[in-house]
Design a protein around this motif. Structure first.
Motif, short mmCIF file in Angstrom:
data_model
loop_
_atom_site.label_atom_id
_atom_site.label_comp_id
_atom_site.label_asym_id
_atom_site.label_seq_id
_atom_site.Cartn_x
_atom_site.Cartn_y
_atom_site.Cartn_z
N ALA A 38 0.81 -1.22 0.00
CA ALA A 38 0.00 0.00 0.00
C ALA A 38 0.84 1.28 0.00
CB ALA A 38 -0.92 0.02 1.22
N HIS A 39 2.17 1.13 -0.01
CA HIS A 39 2.99 2.34 0.04
C HIS A 39 4.40 2.12 -0.51
CE1 HIS A 39 3.73 6.36 2.12
NE2 HIS A 39 4.94 6.01 1.67
N SER A 40 4.61 2.54 -1.74
CA SER A 40 5.98 2.55 -2.25
C SER A 40 6.16 3.77 -3.15
CB SER A 40 6.28 1.29 -3.05
OG SER A 40 7.63 1.35 -3.52
N HIS A 41 7.38 4.22 -3.20
CA HIS A 41 7.73 5.30 -4.12
C HIS A 41 8.50 4.70 -5.28
CE1 HIS A 41 6.63 7.93 -0.84
NE2 HIS A 41 7.39 7.21 -0.05
N VAL A 42 8.46 5.36 -6.41
CA VAL A 42 9.31 4.99 -7.54
C VAL A 42 9.83 6.27 -8.17
CG1 VAL A 42 8.28 2.75 -8.11
CG2 VAL A 42 7.26 4.83 -9.03
N VAL A 84 0.55 0.40 -4.35
CA VAL A 84 0.05 1.76 -4.44
C VAL A 84 1.28 2.66 -4.51
CG1 VAL A 84 -1.39 3.53 -3.39
CG2 VAL A 84 -1.94 1.10 -3.02
N LEU A 85 1.42 3.38 -5.61
CA LEU A 85 2.57 4.26 -5.79
C LEU A 85 2.25 5.62 -5.16
CD1 LEU A 85 3.39 3.47 -9.54
CD2 LEU A 85 4.33 2.38 -7.47
N ILE A 86 3.15 6.04 -4.29
CA ILE A 86 2.92 7.30 -3.56
C ILE A 86 3.83 8.37 -4.14
CG2 ILE A 86 2.88 8.38 -1.27
CD1 ILE A 86 1.07 5.91 -1.37
N TYR A 92 9.66 15.20 -7.19
CA TYR A 92 8.74 15.60 -8.26
C TYR A 92 7.68 16.63 -7.84
CZ TYR A 92 10.51 11.41 -10.70
OH TYR A 92 11.31 10.46 -11.31
N GLY A 93 7.65 17.03 -6.58
CA GLY A 93 6.61 17.99 -6.16
C GLY A 93 5.22 17.48 -6.50
N ASP A 94 4.44 18.31 -7.21
CA ASP A 94 3.08 17.86 -7.58
C ASP A 94 2.99 17.46 -9.05
OD1 ASP A 94 3.28 20.37 -8.70
OD2 ASP A 94 1.29 21.04 -8.03
N ASP A 95 4.14 17.17 -9.66
CA ASP A 95 4.14 16.64 -11.03
C ASP A 95 4.06 15.11 -10.95
OD1 ASP A 95 4.60 15.68 -13.52
OD2 ASP A 95 6.43 16.81 -13.91
N ASN A 96 2.85 14.59 -11.14
CA ASN A 96 2.60 13.16 -10.94
C ASN A 96 2.85 12.31 -12.19
OD1 ASN A 96 1.25 13.43 -8.14
ND2 ASN A 96 0.05 14.85 -9.37
N SER A 97 3.51 12.90 -13.19
CA SER A 97 3.62 12.23 -14.51
C SER A 97 4.27 10.86 -14.45
CB SER A 97 4.43 13.06 -15.51
OG SER A 97 4.19 14.39 -15.36
N TYR A 98 5.32 10.72 -13.65
CA TYR A 98 6.03 9.43 -13.69
C TYR A 98 5.15 8.30 -13.13
CZ TYR A 98 9.35 5.67 -13.23
OH TYR A 98 9.96 4.43 -13.33
N LEU A 99 4.42 8.57 -12.06
CA LEU A 99 3.55 7.53 -11.50
C LEU A 99 2.44 7.15 -12.49
CD1 LEU A 99 3.08 8.40 -7.73
CD2 LEU A 99 5.03 7.41 -8.93
N SER A 111 -1.89 1.37 -8.29
CA SER A 111 -2.83 2.44 -8.01
C SER A 111 -1.96 3.64 -7.62
CB SER A 111 -3.74 2.01 -6.86
OG SER A 111 -4.73 2.98 -6.65
N ILE A 112 -2.52 4.84 -7.63
CA ILE A 112 -1.68 6.02 -7.43
C ILE A 112 -2.25 6.93 -6.34
CG2 ILE A 112 -0.78 8.13 -8.53
CD1 ILE A 112 -1.02 6.64 -11.24
#
Ligand SMILES: [Zn+2]
Length: 319
Positions: A38-42, A84-86, A92-99, A111-112
């Protein structure tokens, strides 16, 4: 069987039926039975295609690369096939493009939880656009994640009108709000939870509550039925090393207060992979440690609750 028998299903027909059933179910993800992180970053070293925020340079990324592929390669051998990608504000701030890119590249796997600047004038349109791209939650906190600035008075971070608007819109849109807080800020959630009972909330990493008084702030929030807690980030609590048995009393209290139906396991990778910590041990604590958990509770924390909240169709969605 007689080839003309009405029940005879040819291989071609069988495939057509199966594909039809899967399409009907929405996507192939319906067939997945593994655990959910439920919680990972990439993040990606391809900073040309996915630029970092202006406050950081690529040489500061640590590790230099942790892509969706690397996450899956880490998780799959431990029985975890979705995550779930956090959104990771420091890069990246609020640029969610990579997720969003990762979710598209690996259908049904991710899920994002995105970050938005709640002060933007087109907030509703923006949230709906994110939803169409696989976003199911929004990360919030007393740090302004969009541009890495701190709100002036962290104890009043939820009083701002833009934040109140976000809480109302999240309920209307069926989006979860995911607070990342230090334990001292846990009580700031209380009035908002009372005022916005339809807004579903998932608190990161036990709310960073560890000391008895901090833990009681977290446990107090259990009276609000819409609050869920991530049992996550084991590397940063207690002894900070596997097998994390020393966290048993804390987790027992959280389970007793929230019940297993409101808890979600998460790794907080890639951080869970640093300083001698590892993915397998983090899964094992819930899968086979903690004697007080029965099998359905383990399954709920490792899979079912994340499935319901982050992968099934949102119940609260109104559009
Ligand atoms: Zn994290």
């Amino acid at each position: 069987m007689d080839p003309s028998h009405p029940l005879r299903v040819t291989r071609r027909r069988f495939l057509a039926l199966s594909i039809g059933a899967m399409t009907q179910a929405g996507c192939m993800a319906a067939a997945r039975t593994g655990f959910i992180d439920a919680h990972s970053h990439v993040w990606t070293p391809d900073t040309k295609r996915f630029p970092l925020g202006p406050w950081i340079t690529p040489d500061k990324m640590e590790p230099a690369s942790f892509t969706a592929k690397q996450l899956l390669a880490t998780a799959e051998p431990c029985g975890v096939d979705r995550a779930v990608l956090i959104q990771h504000a420091p890069y990246y701030g609020d640029d969610n493009s990579y997720l969003i890119h990762c979710a598209k590249e690996h259908p049904g796997r991710f899920s994002i939880v995105a970050i938005v600047d709640e002060r933007r004038s087109d907030l509703g349109t923006h949230l709906r656009h994110l939803k169409q791209q696989g976003v199911r939650g929004i990360r919030i906190g007393p740090s302004r994640y969009a541009d890495r600035t701190l709100v002036k008075e962290p104890l009043l971070w939820l009083k701002a009108s833009a934040m109140r608007k976000l809480w109302a819109m999240a309920a209307d849109e069926g989006l979860l709000l995911c607070p990342l807080l230090s334990a001292e800020h846990l009580p700031t959630l209380e009035p908002m939870l009372a005022e916005f009972p339809r807004t579903q909330v998932v608190i990161d990493h036990f709310g960073h509550a560890e000391k008895p008084d901090e833990l009681s702030s977290l446990l107090k929030l259990a009276q609000h039925r819409q609050v869920h807690v991530k049992v996550s980030g084991f590397y940063k609590f207690g002894d900070r090393k596997a097998p994390y048995d020393d966290l048993t009393p804390m987790i027992k209290q959280v389970v007793d207060a929230f019940t297993p139906a409101r808890l979600l396991w998460g790794s907080d990778c890639p951080y869970q992979l640093q300083n001698g910590n590892d993915y397998k041990s983090a899964v094992a604590l819930i899968q086979s440690g903690l004697d007080f958990l029965d099998a359905p509770s383990r399954q709920a924390i490792l899979r079912d609750n994340s499935q319901r909240l982050f992968f099934d169709e949102p119940l609260a969605a109104t559009r």
